[in-house]
Design a protein around this motif. Structure first.
Motif, PDB file in Angstrom:
ATOM      1  N   ARG A  83      37.496  44.599  40.659  1.00  0.00           N
ATOM      2  CA  ARG A  83      38.407  44.128  39.630  1.00  0.00           C
ATOM      3  C   ARG A  83      38.783  42.660  39.853  1.00  0.00           C
ATOM      4  NH1 ARG A  83      43.772  47.467  38.675  1.00  0.00           N
ATOM      5  NH2 ARG A  83      44.835  45.794  39.729  1.00  0.00           N
ATOM      6  N   ALA A  84      39.042  42.327  41.074  1.00  0.00           N
ATOM      7  CA  ALA A  84      39.401  40.944  41.393  1.00  0.00           C
ATOM      8  C   ALA A  84      38.174  40.038  41.308  1.00  0.00           C
ATOM      9  CB  ALA A  84      40.012  40.875  42.773  1.00  0.00           C
ATOM     10  N   MET A  85      37.001  40.589  41.573  1.00  0.00           N
ATOM     11  CA  MET A  85      35.780  39.787  41.532  1.00  0.00           C
ATOM     12  C   MET A  85      35.513  39.252  40.126  1.00  0.00           C
ATOM     13  SD  MET A  85      33.199  41.792  44.143  1.00  0.00           S
ATOM     14  CE  MET A  85      31.878  41.562  43.024  1.00  0.00           C
ATOM     15  N   THR A  86      35.796  40.036  39.131  1.00  0.00           N
ATOM     16  CA  THR A  86      35.561  39.603  37.750  1.00  0.00           C
ATOM     17  C   THR A  86      36.436  38.401  37.413  1.00  0.00           C
ATOM     18  OG1 THR A  86      35.063  41.883  37.156  1.00  0.00           O
ATOM     19  CG2 THR A  86      35.526  40.389  35.353  1.00  0.00           C
ATOM     20  N   VAL A  87      37.679  38.480  37.790  1.00  0.00           N
ATOM     21  CA  VAL A  87      38.605  37.379  37.519  1.00  0.00           C
ATOM     22  C   VAL A  87      38.155  36.125  38.266  1.00  0.00           C
ATOM     23  CG1 VAL A  87      40.991  36.584  37.786  1.00  0.00           C
ATOM     24  CG2 VAL A  87      40.523  38.918  37.043  1.00  0.00           C
ATOM     25  N   GLU A  88      37.779  36.295  39.541  1.00  0.00           N
ATOM     26  CA  GLU A  88      37.319  35.155  40.334  1.00  0.00           C
ATOM     27  C   GLU A  88      36.049  34.552  39.735  1.00  0.00           C
ATOM     28  OE1 GLU A  88      36.848  36.146  44.445  1.00  0.00           O
ATOM     29  OE2 GLU A  88      38.876  36.959  44.585  1.00  0.00           O
ATOM     30  N   LEU A  89      35.139  35.401  39.295  1.00  0.00           N
ATOM     31  CA  LEU A  89      33.888  34.918  38.707  1.00  0.00           C
ATOM     32  C   LEU A  89      34.140  34.096  37.461  1.00  0.00           C
ATOM     33  CD1 LEU A  89      30.762  34.981  38.606  1.00  0.00           C
ATOM     34  CD2 LEU A  89      30.987  37.016  37.182  1.00  0.00           C
TER      35      LEU A  89
END
Length: 148
Positions: free
Chosen positions: A95-101
């Protein structure tokens, strides 16, 4: 008057021995029948006792089999819950990876490059867009490679 034995003494002695033999044979036969009866009774009691114990063992085995089935069912439920937990953990981590990406993509887009669409297929990210020159696309790809 003198008593005279007309029967020979050997004949009388033989009859007496035959009578003793017959009485001994009769007593031995009766004793044998009684012993066989007692032995049969004892063995019947032992067989009944063993059958009773066998029934108890069968009952305990059936109880244990039901407990084993229940434990297997609980193990399956546990495995399902663990797999769900792992899926949830993976989703929480990604979930956090999407925002970071998306944040990195937005910050790293150089001037002259325009992104028109973005798709994710598994772990592959497909970007489609236009650029003013190939050099700008090359610079963008280098920038993305450094942000890993």
């Amino acid at each position: 008057m003198a008593r005279i034995n007309l029967l020979p003494w050997r004949e009388e002695h033989r009859r007496e021995r035959q009578r003793q033999f017959m009485s001994t044979l009769l007593m031995t036969s009766i004793l044998g029948v009684v012993l066989v009866f007692l032995a049969g009774t004892v063995y019947d009691q032992k067989i009944k006792h063993q059958n009773f114990r066998n029934e108890l063992v069968k009952k305990e085995i059936s109880k244990l089999e039901t407990r084993i089935k229940r434990n297997e069912e609980l193990e399956r439920t546990r495995a399902r819950l663990i797999s769900r937990k792992q899926v949830n953990e993976r989703l929480q981590a990604s979930r956090a990876m999407t925002v970071e990406l998306l944040d990195k993509l937005a910050k790293s887009i150089p001037v002259g490059v325009t992104l028109q669409s973005m798709r994710q297929q598994g772990t592959t990210l497909v970007l489609a867009g236009t650029s003013q020159s190939n050099a700008r696309v090359s610079a963008y790809l280098k920038e993305l490679g450094q942000n890993d």
